[in-house]
Scaffold this active site. Structure first.
Site, PDB file in Angstrom:
ATOM      1  CG  ASP A   1      91.004  40.147  60.364  1.00 48.90           C
ATOM      2  OD1 ASP A   1      90.915  40.771  59.290  1.00 48.90           O
ATOM      3  OD2 ASP A   1      91.718  39.142  60.509  1.00 48.90           O
TER       4      ASP A   1
ATOM      5  CG  HIS B   1      87.202  47.814  54.289  1.00 54.22           C
ATOM      6  ND1 HIS B   1      87.708  46.993  55.270  1.00 54.22           N
ATOM      7  CD2 HIS B   1      87.955  47.573  53.182  1.00 54.22           C
ATOM      8  CE1 HIS B   1      88.721  46.287  54.775  1.00 54.22           C
ATOM      9  NE2 HIS B   1      88.880  46.615  53.509  1.00 54.22           N
TER      10      HIS B   1
ATOM     11  CG  LEU C   1      84.324  54.854  75.244  1.00 57.98           C
ATOM     12  CD1 LEU C   1      84.623  53.629  76.097  1.00 57.98           C
ATOM     13  CD2 LEU C   1      83.448  54.454  74.060  1.00 57.98           C
TER      14      LEU C   1
HETATM   15  C1  IPE Z   1      95.008  43.276  61.227  1.00 57.71           C
HETATM   16  O1  IPE Z   1      94.242  42.639  60.261  1.00 57.71           O
HETATM   17  C2  IPE Z   1      94.950  44.749  61.038  1.00 57.71           C
HETATM   18  C3  IPE Z   1      93.656  45.379  61.283  1.00 57.71           C
HETATM   19  C4  IPE Z   1      92.592  44.795  61.744  1.00 57.71           C
HETATM   20  C5  IPE Z   1      93.608  46.782  60.997  1.00 57.71           C
HETATM   21  P1  IPE Z   1      94.912  42.056  58.924  1.00 57.71           P
HETATM   22  O2  IPE Z   1      93.834  41.381  58.179  1.00 57.71           O
HETATM   23  O3  IPE Z   1      95.657  43.107  58.217  1.00 57.71           O
HETATM   24  O4  IPE Z   1      95.955  41.021  59.518  1.00 57.71           O
HETATM   25  P2  IPE Z   1      96.652  39.760  58.827  1.00 57.71           P
HETATM   26  O5  IPE Z   1      97.271  40.236  57.556  1.00 57.71           O
HETATM   27  O6  IPE Z   1      95.574  38.749  58.559  1.00 57.71           O
HETATM   28  O7  IPE Z   1      97.619  39.284  59.856  1.00 57.71           O
HETATM   29  C1  IPE Z   2      89.949  44.138  58.638  1.00 57.84           C
HETATM   30  O1  IPE Z   2      89.326  43.393  57.668  1.00 57.84           O
HETATM   31  C2  IPE Z   2      90.097  45.585  58.247  1.00 57.84           C
HETATM   32  C3  IPE Z   2      91.479  45.968  57.899  1.00 57.84           C
HETATM   33  C4  IPE Z   2      92.529  45.213  58.010  1.00 57.84           C
HETATM   34  C5  IPE Z   2      91.667  47.304  57.360  1.00 57.84           C
HETATM   35  P1  IPE Z   2      90.145  42.740  56.462  1.00 57.84           P
HETATM   36  O2  IPE Z   2      90.145  43.695  55.323  1.00 57.84           O
HETATM   37  O3  IPE Z   2      91.467  42.289  56.891  1.00 57.84           O
HETATM   38  O4  IPE Z   2      89.222  41.503  56.114  1.00 57.84           O
HETATM   39  P2  IPE Z   2      89.688  40.054  55.682  1.00 57.84           P
HETATM   40  O5  IPE Z   2      90.611  39.572  56.755  1.00 57.84           O
HETATM   41  O6  IPE Z   2      90.388  40.193  54.375  1.00 57.84           O
HETATM   42  O7  IPE Z   2      88.430  39.262  55.605  1.00 57.84           O
HETATM   43 MG    MG Z   3      92.154  40.545  57.667  1.00 55.24          MG
END
Ligand code: IPE
Ligand code: IPE
Ligand code: MG
Length: 265
Positions: free
Chosen positions: A42, A59, A153
């Site tokens: 995240d 990303h 792995l």
């Molecule tokens: C969780 O992250 C999903 C992934 C890392 C793929 P999100 O950013 O979507 O989660 P919330 O919305 O903060 O809970």
């Molecule tokens: C995690 O990073 C990747 C996915 C959920 C696909 P985020 O896109 O949720 O990044 P933040 O949380 O908005 O910073």
């Molecule tokens: Mg996120």
């Protein structure tokens, strides 16, 4: 690696190694390394926007991090790495972001296929793939088949994955078998449910790491991680390094895992 449904057995295994031995210097009494690590990657969006860049740049940088972390796993004793790439809730994001993420997954598969195969990494996917672009589904099946021999792995990528969705899909399939007379209701136990989840071939995770400072699990492996240890780090995923992972693994080695038992017994 405690397997749901085999709690007593795993208790014995851990017992032999010594339960409740945090910070001990006796190697026989130290917990085993986390063989299955699951990561909620995240913070990509925040990493990019704090620099004034589009979220997709974060990303892309995040996908590069996956490469480095995957390479670091075997030396850290990790045999199973499961990463959360796209949740069933992430469809709520803009079309541009969703399509951009799908393009990143496709490119990752294209670019990494050779390397993963040579490095002995077996790639699997979990989640409901039926909602994904058929072309991407084909690529996913192709790389799964191509890396199926890998034994160094086990990398599992969760795409369109949601724990509740996975449990609902599994329960529907089990209910169908019961209704068809193929399965007795009494046969539906923890071991059977574990085996029929998307993760049926995987052990339960020992350790779940979430980056970016959020302290929630966001529908990731709710059944499988029922007894996992959790580590929440403020580092954003694009900044998360192999060294960060090594530090977390070191700290995990000092934790007590009791699985409902009593320390020291
Ligand atoms: C969780 O992250 C999903 C992934 C890392 C793929 P999100 O950013 O979507 O989660 P919330 O919305 O903060 O809970
Ligand atoms: C995690 O990073 C990747 C996915 C959920 C696909 P985020 O896109 O949720 O990044 P933040 O949380 O908005 O910073
Ligand atoms: Mg996120």
């Amino acid at each position: 690696m405690a397997r749901t449904g085999r709690g007593a057995l795993s208790g014995c295994v851990w017992g032999e190694q010594g339960l409740g031995t945090g910070n001990t210097t006796d190697p026989k009494r130290r917990p085993r390394p986390a063989e299955h690590v699951a990561i909620i990657m995240d913070g990509n969006g925040r990493w990019a926007t704090s620099r004034g860049w589009p979220r997709l740049v974060g990303h892309r940088r995040g996908a590069e991090r996956v490469r480095e972390i995957v390479r670091a796993c075997p030396d850290l004793g990790i045999r199973w790495l499961t990463i959360y790439a796209f949740s069933t809730e992430n469809w709520k994001r803009s079309t541009e972001e969703v399509l951009g993420l799908m393009a990143i997954f496709a490119r990752y598969i294209e670019r990494e296929a050779d390397r993963l195969s040579v490095e002995g990494v077996r790639l699997r996917f979990i989640g409901d793939r039926t909602r994904l672009d058929p072309k991407l589904q084909k690529m996913m099946a192709g790389i799964e088949a191509r890396t199926a021999h890998g034994g160094r792995l086990n990398l599992t990528v969760a795409i369109n994955y949601g724990g509740r969705d996975e449990i609902a899909r599994t329960m529907r399939a089990i209910a169908r078998d019961v209704a068809a007379g193929l399965l007795a209701p009494e046969a539906v136990d923890e071991a059977l449910i574990s085996a029929r989840l998307d993760t049926g071939d995987l052990p339960d995770p020992d350790l779940v790491i979430r980056t970016s400072g959020e302290t929630r699990t966001s529908n990731f492996l709710p059944w499988q991680a029922a007894y996992a240890e959790y580590e929440f780090t403020p580092t954003l995923w694009p900044d998360f390094s192999a060294q960060d992972l090594a530090l977390i693994m070191g700290a995990y080695g000092n934790r007590e895992r009791r699985f409902g038992g009593v320390a020291g017994e």
